[in-house]
Motif scaffolding. Structure first.
Motif, PDB file in Angstrom:
ATOM      1  N   GLY A 349       0.755  -1.187   0.023  1.00 56.62           N
ATOM      2  CA  GLY A 349      -0.085   0.178   0.095  1.00 56.62           C
ATOM      3  C   GLY A 349       0.716   1.263   0.099  1.00 56.62           C
ATOM      4  N   TRP A 350       0.230   2.500  -0.313  1.00 56.44           N
ATOM      5  CA  TRP A 350       0.992   3.716  -0.294  1.00 56.44           C
ATOM      6  C   TRP A 350       1.188   4.062   1.201  1.00 56.44           C
ATOM      7  CZ3 TRP A 350      -3.266   4.825  -4.089  1.00 56.44           C
ATOM      8  CH2 TRP A 350      -2.789   4.597  -5.460  1.00 56.44           C
ATOM      9  N   SER A 351       0.163   3.647   2.171  1.00 53.22           N
ATOM     10  CA  SER A 351       0.366   4.047   3.510  1.00 53.22           C
ATOM     11  C   SER A 351       0.799   2.696   4.320  1.00 53.22           C
ATOM     12  CB  SER A 351      -0.743   4.459   4.086  1.00 53.22           C
ATOM     13  OG  SER A 351      -0.727   4.934   5.580  1.00 53.22           O
ATOM     14  N   CYS A 352       0.986   2.724   5.624  1.00 55.40           N
ATOM     15  CA  CYS A 352       1.368   1.532   6.492  1.00 55.40           C
ATOM     16  C   CYS A 352       0.315   1.502   7.607  1.00 55.40           C
ATOM     17  CB  CYS A 352       2.752   1.508   6.787  1.00 55.40           C
ATOM     18  SG  CYS A 352       3.313   0.208   7.653  1.00 55.40           S
ATOM     19  N   THR A 353      -0.144   0.392   7.754  1.00 53.26           N
ATOM     20  CA  THR A 353      -0.958   0.008   8.850  1.00 53.26           C
ATOM     21  C   THR A 353      -0.075  -0.441  10.182  1.00 53.26           C
ATOM     22  OG1 THR A 353      -1.464  -2.037   8.420  1.00 53.26           O
ATOM     23  CG2 THR A 353      -3.103  -0.649   7.455  1.00 53.26           C
ATOM     24  N   VAL A 354      -0.754  -0.066  11.234  1.00 57.31           N
ATOM     25  CA  VAL A 354       0.037  -0.569  12.596  1.00 57.31           C
ATOM     26  C   VAL A 354       0.109  -2.109  12.546  1.00 57.31           C
ATOM     27  CG1 VAL A 354      -0.061  -0.573  15.097  1.00 57.31           C
ATOM     28  CG2 VAL A 354      -0.959   1.331  13.893  1.00 57.31           C
ATOM     29  N   ASP A 551     -12.280   7.426  17.308  1.00 55.23           N
ATOM     30  CA  ASP A 551     -11.738   6.064  17.062  1.00 55.23           C
ATOM     31  C   ASP A 551     -10.204   6.091  17.420  1.00 55.23           C
ATOM     32  OD1 ASP A 551     -11.992   3.411  16.060  1.00 55.23           O
ATOM     33  OD2 ASP A 551     -10.620   3.818  14.426  1.00 55.23           O
ATOM     34  N   LEU A 552      -9.646   4.930  17.586  1.00 58.83           N
ATOM     35  CA  LEU A 552      -8.323   4.730  17.987  1.00 58.83           C
ATOM     36  C   LEU A 552      -7.396   4.942  16.595  1.00 58.83           C
ATOM     37  CD1 LEU A 552      -6.101   3.614  20.015  1.00 58.83           C
ATOM     38  CD2 LEU A 552      -6.652   1.525  19.337  1.00 58.83           C
ATOM     39  N   ARG A 553      -8.009   4.521  15.419  1.00 62.56           N
ATOM     40  CA  ARG A 553      -7.317   4.546  14.413  1.00 62.56           C
ATOM     41  C   ARG A 553      -7.517   5.951  13.627  1.00 62.56           C
ATOM     42  NH1 ARG A 553      -5.715  -0.489  12.704  1.00 62.56           N
ATOM     43  NH2 ARG A 553      -6.428  -2.171  14.197  1.00 62.56           N
ATOM     44  N   ALA A 554      -7.801   7.268  14.125  1.00 63.45           N
ATOM     45  CA  ALA A 554      -8.174   8.159  13.432  1.00 63.45           C
ATOM     46  C   ALA A 554      -6.904   8.823  12.715  1.00 63.45           C
ATOM     47  CB  ALA A 554      -8.589   9.353  14.508  1.00 63.45           C
ATOM     48  N   GLY A 555      -5.648   8.825  13.632  1.00 59.66           N
ATOM     49  CA  GLY A 555      -4.663   9.179  13.039  1.00 59.66           C
ATOM     50  C   GLY A 555      -4.149   8.280  11.718  1.00 59.66           C
ATOM     51  N   ARG A 594       6.808  14.307   5.066  1.00 54.10           N
ATOM     52  CA  ARG A 594       8.070  13.376   4.897  1.00 54.10           C
ATOM     53  C   ARG A 594       7.894  12.287   4.049  1.00 54.10           C
ATOM     54  NH1 ARG A 594       8.304  14.041  10.588  1.00 54.10           N
ATOM     55  NH2 ARG A 594       7.790  11.673  10.627  1.00 54.10           N
ATOM     56  N   TRP A 595       6.643  11.866   3.654  1.00 50.89           N
ATOM     57  CA  TRP A 595       6.081  10.638   3.118  1.00 50.89           C
ATOM     58  C   TRP A 595       6.803   9.403   3.667  1.00 50.89           C
ATOM     59  CZ3 TRP A 595       2.473  11.402  -0.509  1.00 50.89           C
ATOM     60  CH2 TRP A 595       1.990  10.190  -1.077  1.00 50.89           C
ATOM     61  N   ASP A 596       6.483   9.358   4.937  1.00 50.98           N
ATOM     62  CA  ASP A 596       7.190   8.329   5.844  1.00 50.98           C
ATOM     63  C   ASP A 596       6.068   7.631   6.617  1.00 50.98           C
ATOM     64  OD1 ASP A 596       8.848   6.824   7.400  1.00 50.98           O
ATOM     65  OD2 ASP A 596       9.392   8.160   8.831  1.00 50.98           O
ATOM     66  N   PRO A 597       5.465   6.799   5.891  1.00 53.63           N
ATOM     67  CA  PRO A 597       4.221   6.137   6.829  1.00 53.63           C
ATOM     68  C   PRO A 597       4.646   5.128   7.434  1.00 53.63           C
ATOM     69  CG  PRO A 597       4.381   5.407   4.359  1.00 53.63           C
ATOM     70  CD  PRO A 597       5.188   6.381   4.478  1.00 53.63           C
ATOM     71  N   ALA A 598       5.807   4.269   7.316  1.00 54.51           N
ATOM     72  CA  ALA A 598       6.098   3.291   7.943  1.00 54.51           C
ATOM     73  C   ALA A 598       6.698   3.837   9.379  1.00 54.51           C
ATOM     74  CB  ALA A 598       7.446   2.567   7.341  1.00 54.51           C
ATOM     75  N   GLY A 599       7.439   5.016   9.257  1.00 53.13           N
ATOM     76  CA  GLY A 599       7.643   5.645  10.634  1.00 53.13           C
ATOM     77  C   GLY A 599       6.519   5.919  11.576  1.00 53.13           C
ATOM     78  N   PHE A 600       5.526   6.569  10.904  1.00 53.56           N
ATOM     79  CA  PHE A 600       4.423   6.837  11.771  1.00 53.56           C
ATOM     80  C   PHE A 600       3.796   5.624  12.472  1.00 53.56           C
ATOM     81  CE2 PHE A 600      -0.293   7.012  11.949  1.00 53.56           C
ATOM     82  CZ  PHE A 600      -0.538   8.115  12.676  1.00 53.56           C
ATOM     83  N   ALA A 601       3.528   4.422  11.504  1.00 50.69           N
ATOM     84  CA  ALA A 601       3.094   3.230  12.077  1.00 50.69           C
ATOM     85  C   ALA A 601       4.162   2.480  13.049  1.00 50.69           C
ATOM     86  CB  ALA A 601       2.975   2.318  10.991  1.00 50.69           C
ATOM     87  N   VAL A 602       5.234   2.752  13.106  1.00 49.87           N
ATOM     88  CA  VAL A 602       6.145   2.150  14.205  1.00 49.87           C
ATOM     89  C   VAL A 602       6.138   2.915  15.436  1.00 49.87           C
ATOM     90  CG1 VAL A 602       8.535   1.973  14.650  1.00 49.87           C
ATOM     91  CG2 VAL A 602       7.781   1.167  12.648  1.00 49.87           C
TER      92      VAL A 602
END
Length: 715
Positions: A349-354, A551-555, A594-602
């Motif tokens: 995906g373009w983003s990254c889930t937890v 919701d917990l997943r809002a961000g 920053r286009w850093d979805p993985a860092g946000f998910a971590v």
């Protein structure tokens, strides 16, 4: 005795033997009636394996087991494991005739196994009918369905209703095409943009089973890249399965696969195909004629032969969550298949889930990413507009759009279409810190706080009141209501740019593509059409409307929606610009810049681990009328590590509004309790809830209690 009487008696005694045999045969047929189909009274049983173990199509938990039936000799050849059958179900023990149980209503089922003897000591009813000799259920699919039912505290019959499509006689009678030979291994192509991309394809082509979490670069090449992954798997002589969130994504991948491999090498399984065509395609996969399957969430159970890869695109999309019981998620089903079949796994995906970050954190999967230089080259320029900017901007107060957004639209329309994303309406307001905007959460369970009066704060999870709240982020004591709803701007943009067409996409009218000519495209999240050559600019309006969801997943969800829209914009080197109207200091906004979805998910995963939130912990929701929920919680034998939060009242559903699964009927007041357990106790929690629900149904409880494992919305 007269002579006449003597002649009569002598004639009877001296009757020819052929006539006596005929009389005896007539009497025997009159005493033993001929067996009839669906009853088989007096019929002989099969000489070998005369007992059939059947799963009846009853989706109730206290009947979630197999039932034994006798196999008549006439059905012996067709009654093979995996076929559809009809049986009589519901007859009492007193309805026994000639040693065989009779009565009950006809019901569908699947023949699971043939046995020499039954574990049941009483009389057995006979199979009523073999609906079709087509074996649609094998041991692999049955094992997967049982694993899904156990994980989600559901019944096996309900899962098989999702896994096996309804029968269509005309499609079943048509032969499937002959399987094609494996194609050659594809070139790496655009996978060269990723550091481990060529190695991932090579591993699949040589029979390996790599597992990866893929952060795709923005742009339209993701379809081609998934197609190459499927082709690499097919070249090894194995099958591949790809699940996508909607029909638009399926159509794009279908076109990419057809262009790369040609016709006949893959099947498309979606609900839009119609019952006959869908069942014919499913049978082609079941018979081994087609080795690659793409489709929406219904395809997650597709019976692909020699499965070598399962893949899911954009696993954070709500469409991946099944709405019918037991409501499994496509990502979790494919994880079970990857473990069961020991095949490759790709989550992209373009983003990254937890959940994706957790797979990498535990070492179960490896990250598949591009170098930062390539990310910056492929991503558009992202600019932010915060509250301070809006306060100083006279245009924003007058027209509800900041000056920077107007400039971006005007400049973008010189070179192509401009996308405007507007959040959906109807989010319930919750409280946040007035200084730093951090959501206000309970000190006891970290649930969201709601305002029920001028000074009354209450947790939406455990129901405790909060009188001395302070922000743990900045230490502030003042609260504010979070932004609610969406602002429709299509009319204002049309008046501002009268020479440019304005198109809308959302709800019942969703556009798939738009031309590359200048135009303003106003879309709700998830309904953004693809523009030829990409959008010149994009506006992401009312960021608080998504960030303030209860919701917990809002961000996480806001970042996923933003990145889904921004990925359709041209790269920064081609002039692509994205303007997001949200506070620039917030973590999701910074991840977008920053286009850093993985860092946000971590980072999200680490915080949820500290607070005991999913997916680090397992959670279940129990909802229903207050007395029924209290009775259920009192009867269930939860694991010692379980923690019960609540119950608390649920919002009352208004009449005329769509009812979500698990929501109370319009006008009724329900309560909801959340139950969470630490890692490693999820199976015990699901088993306890399933046992309690089954016992409740067996007692004939009429008041509904809704149980869901891993609820999508926990507040």
């Amino acid at each position: 005795m007269s002579s006449e009487d003597g002649r009569t008696a002598g004639d009877a005694q001296g009757a020819p033997p052929e006539q006596l045999a005929l009389i005896r045969e007539t009497v025997r047929q009159a005493q033993t009636p001929r067996a009839k189909p669906r009853t088989w009274r007096g019929a002989a049983l099969a000489k070998e394996l005369p007992v059939a173990r059947v799963l009846v199509d009853k989706g109730v938990l206290h009947l979630d087991r197999y039932f034994d039936y006798a196999v008549p000799e006439e059905l012996d050849a067709d009654a093979q494991p995996g076929v559809r059958v009809r049986v009589r179900f519901g007859a009492g023990r007193h309805r026994v005739r000639d040693g065989r149980r009779e009565g009950g209503g006809l019901i569908d089922g699947f023949l699971v196994e043939r046995r020499a003897a039954s574990d049941y000591a009483g009389p057995l009813a006979a199979l009523a009918q073999v609906v079709s000799p087509e074996r649609v259920l094998d041991e692999e699919l049955l094992g997967l369905a049982r694993a899904v039912a156990d994980r989600y505290a559901g019944s096996l019959a309900d899962v098989l209703q999702l896994a096996v499509p309804p029968r269509n006689a005309r499609a079943e009678q048509r032969p499937s095409p002959d399987p094609l030979p494996p194609p050659p291994a594809p070139a790496a192509g655009s996978w060269e943009r990723y550091e481990q991309g060529p190695a991932f394809l090579e591993s699949l082509a040589t029979g390996g089973s790599p597992r990866a979490v893929w952060n795709a670069l923005p742009g339209p090449l993701w379809c081609e890249e998934i197609a190459r992954v499927v082709a690499a798997t097919l070249s090894s002589g194995r099958g591949a399965l790809v699940v996508l969130p909607d029909g638009r994504a399926v159509a794009r991948l279908d076109a990419a696969l057809t262009e790369l491999l040609g016709e006949g090498r893959h099947a498309v399984l979606t609900a839009d195909a119609g019952p006959e065509k869908r069942y014919a395609r499913w049978l082609a996969v079941r018979r081994g004629a087609v080795r690659a399957v793409i489709g929406t969430r219904a395809a997650m159970f597709a019976p692909v032969r020699d499965l070598g890869l399962v893949a899911v695109w954009d696993d954070g999309d709500d469409n991946h969550s099944e709405q019918h019981a037991p409501q499994p998620h496509a990502r979790e089903v494919l994880l079970l298949r990857a473990a069961q079949d020991r095949c490759g796994f790709l989550l992209g995906g373009w983003s990254c889930t937890v959940e994706a970050a957790q797979l990498v954190d535990t070492g179960w999967a490896r990250p598949l990413q591009a170098a930062r230089e390539r990310v910056r080259a492929a991503a558009p320029l992202v600019r932010t507009v915060g509250d301070q900017d809006l306060a100083r901007d006279e245009a924003a107060r007058a027209a509800r759009l900041p000056t920077l957004a107007w400039q971006a639209v005007r400049e973008g329309l010189r070179h192509g279409p401009v996308l405007v994303q507007v959040p959906r309406r109807g989010y319930v307001p919750r409280m946040a810190c007035a200084t730093c905007r951090a959501p206000a959460r309970c000190r006891h369970c970290s649930g969201p706080l709601e305002a029920h009066g001028s000074d009354d704060l209450r947790c939406a999870w455990c129901g405790r009141t909060e009188s001395r709240w302070h922000c743990p982020e900045c230490g502030g004591f003042r609260l504010r209501a979070q932004v609610v709803g969406a602002r429709r701007t299509a009319e204002e943009l049309g008046r501002a740019f009268p020479a440019v067409p304005v198109r809308t996409s959302g709800r019942e009218h969703v556009l798939d593509t738009v031309p590359g000519a200048p135009a303003v495209v106003v879309s709700t999240p998830g309904a953004e059409p693809v523009a030829e050559g990409g959008y010149a600019a994009a506006l992401l309006l009312d960021g608080w409307a998504m960030l303030s969801r209860p919701d917990l997943r809002a961000g996480e969800e806001a970042l996923r929606r933003w990145m889904g829209a921004a990925a359709l914009v041209r790269p920064q080197t081609a002039g692509g610009t994205v303007v997001v109207v949200a506070e620039p200091t917030l973590r999701p906004v910074q991840a977008l810049v920053r286009w850093d979805p993985a860092g946000f998910a971590v980072r999200e995963l680490a915080e949820r681990g500290e607070l005991g939130f999913p997916p680090v912990s397992r959670m279940a929701a129990v909802a229903g009328p207050g007395e029924a929920v209290a009775e259920f919680l009192g009867a269930v034998e939860l694991p010692p590590s379980a923690e019960v939060l609540g119950p608390v009242p649920m919002p009352v559903t208004s009449a005329g509004r769509p009812r979500r699964p698990g929501a109370p009927p319009p006008g009724e007041q329900w309560d909801r309790a959340l139950i969470r357990v630490p890692p490693g106790n999820g199976a015990a929690l699901a088993g306890a809830l399933k046992a309690a629900q089954a016992a409740r149904m067996a007692r004939g409880g009429s008041t509904p209690v809704w149980v869901r494992i891993d609820p999508a919305d926990i507040g």
